[in-house]
Scaffold this active site. Structure first.
Site: not given
Ligand code: WQD
Length: 332
Positions: A124, A149, A153
């Site tokens: 990741s 998590y 990785k």
């Molecule tokens: C994306 C963007 C949030 C939810 C995560 C894991 C990472 C990987 C991918 C496994 C950010 C914004 C989110 C919401 C929002 N997983 N957001 N409202 O955090 O980039 O990565 O998933 O490997 O390890 O950390 O993904 O989809 O949570 O967030 O505004 O209800 O959407 O702030 O900018 P993230 P995400």
């Protein structure tokens, strides 16, 4: 070639099984159904027209791992199985270290015993940590991870590097995913998180379908194109194809690749694209930043293009269309 896909009924695993079958690989699945449903198996058969042997085993039980290699003449392994919820890992670190590390070590030890040395690992972008850059390149190496998590990785990447250093007959490929989203065009398989989604796209789906009332956008005061967080969203089918290319084209030895589109998309851009493509309104409000979030990062995916001859083909519009198609077909 017969490939064991661990976690093969999960979101990325199931899409990879489809692409492996499309490329005429023989596939065996190991999945303990902790974060997947058994009916995905029949959906895979419907999509591919092929049947797949399923071992409903927990890889932390080494005797079960040995049984698979005893019964099946495995040529290579793609290892997806593992717990992957960032928030849960903060609350339950021991559960994450025990499951993700022990299952991987069991798998590698049995592979060594059966002289199976071709291994593709589901890593990741989170292993880069907060290195102050927005475009991530494989040569940057790993940074300070921000959750147990992410640490599992990074630890597994290190375990694999040490294993390769001890025995360079291994062929190991580390694939660092950015933000996997979307669904197969059939609408039969897609992302089905347990409970309230943490990630953006599944949350948008639930709001669009009326199952959740409103999307909270975590902050719009970042130094980004429109103040909201920017990420590299990669269609899960493109991601799956990257695994097939890794099996087919990865050079000998241990190699690391970013699998991303190479483009950053903001939360607001994603939401407005989703609304336009699907002609549907997504109710949202802007709230405080989410602790631990980085403002912006995306992949430099040129190494995968040059060495694996892989790049993303699907657009953010495809992602929004395919995600909504899945949500409507499977959850209404
Ligand atoms: C994306 C963007 C949030 C939810 C995560 C894991 C990472 C990987 C991918 C496994 C950010 C914004 C989110 C919401 C929002 N997983 N957001 N409202 O955090 O980039 O990565 O998933 O490997 O390890 O950390 O993904 O989809 O949570 O967030 O505004 O209800 O959407 O702030 O900018 P993230 P995400």
């Amino acid at each position: 070639m017969k490939i064991l896909v661990t976690g093969g009924l999960g979101f990325i695993g199931s899409h990879t099984v489809v692409e492996l079958a499309n490329s005429n690989f023989e596939v065996v699945i190991a999945d303990n159904l902790y974060n997947s449903k058994e009916d995905v198996l029949e959906k895979l058969e419907k999509i591919t027209g092929k049947k797949f042997k399923l071992y409903k085993y927990d890889l932390t039980d080494k005797t079960k791992v040995e049984e698979i290699f005893n019964k099946e003449n495995i040529d290579g392994v793609i290892h997806f199985a593992g717990y992957k919820a960032v928030g849960e890992s903060v609350r339950e670190p021991l559960m994450y270290y025990q499951n993700n590390l022990i299952s991987t070590i069991n798998l590698l030890e049995v592979m060594k015993k059966y002289n199976v040395k071709k291994f593709v690992f589901s890593s990741s972008a989170t292993v880069y940590g907060d290195n102050g850059y927005t475009r991530y390149v494989e040569s940057m190496g790993r940074g300070e991870t921000t959750s147990p998590y992410g640490t599992t990785k990074a630890m597994i990447e290190k375990i694999l590097e040490d294993l390769y250093y001890s025995d360079n007959s291994w062929n190991i490929t580390l694939l660092r995913y950015f933000n996997p989203v979307g669904a197969h065009e059939s609408g039969l398989i897609g992302e089905e998180p347990n409970g309230i989604p943490n990630n953006l796209m599944p949350y948008v789906m639930k709001v669009a379908s009326g199952k959740l009332e409103q999307l909270s956008i975590f902050g719009n005061d970042y130094q980004t194109v429109d103040g909201t967080g920017v990420r590299d969203y990669i269609h899960v089918v493109d991601l799956a194809k990257g695994h097939v290319k890794a099996l087919e084209n990865a050079p000998a030895g241990l190699n690391t690749y970013n699998l991303g589109s190479g483009k950053g998309v903001s939360v607001l851009e994603l939401v407005t694209t989703f609304e336009k493509v699907n002609n549907i309104k997504v109710n949202y409000k802007v709230v405080d930043r989410r602790p631990g979030d980085l403002p912006e990062y995306y992949a430099d995916a040129s190494k995968a293009f040059e060495e694996l001859r892989w790049k993303t083909e699907k657009t953010i519009e495809d992602i929004c269309r395919d995600s909504w198609n899945y949500e409507r077909k499977m959850n209404n």
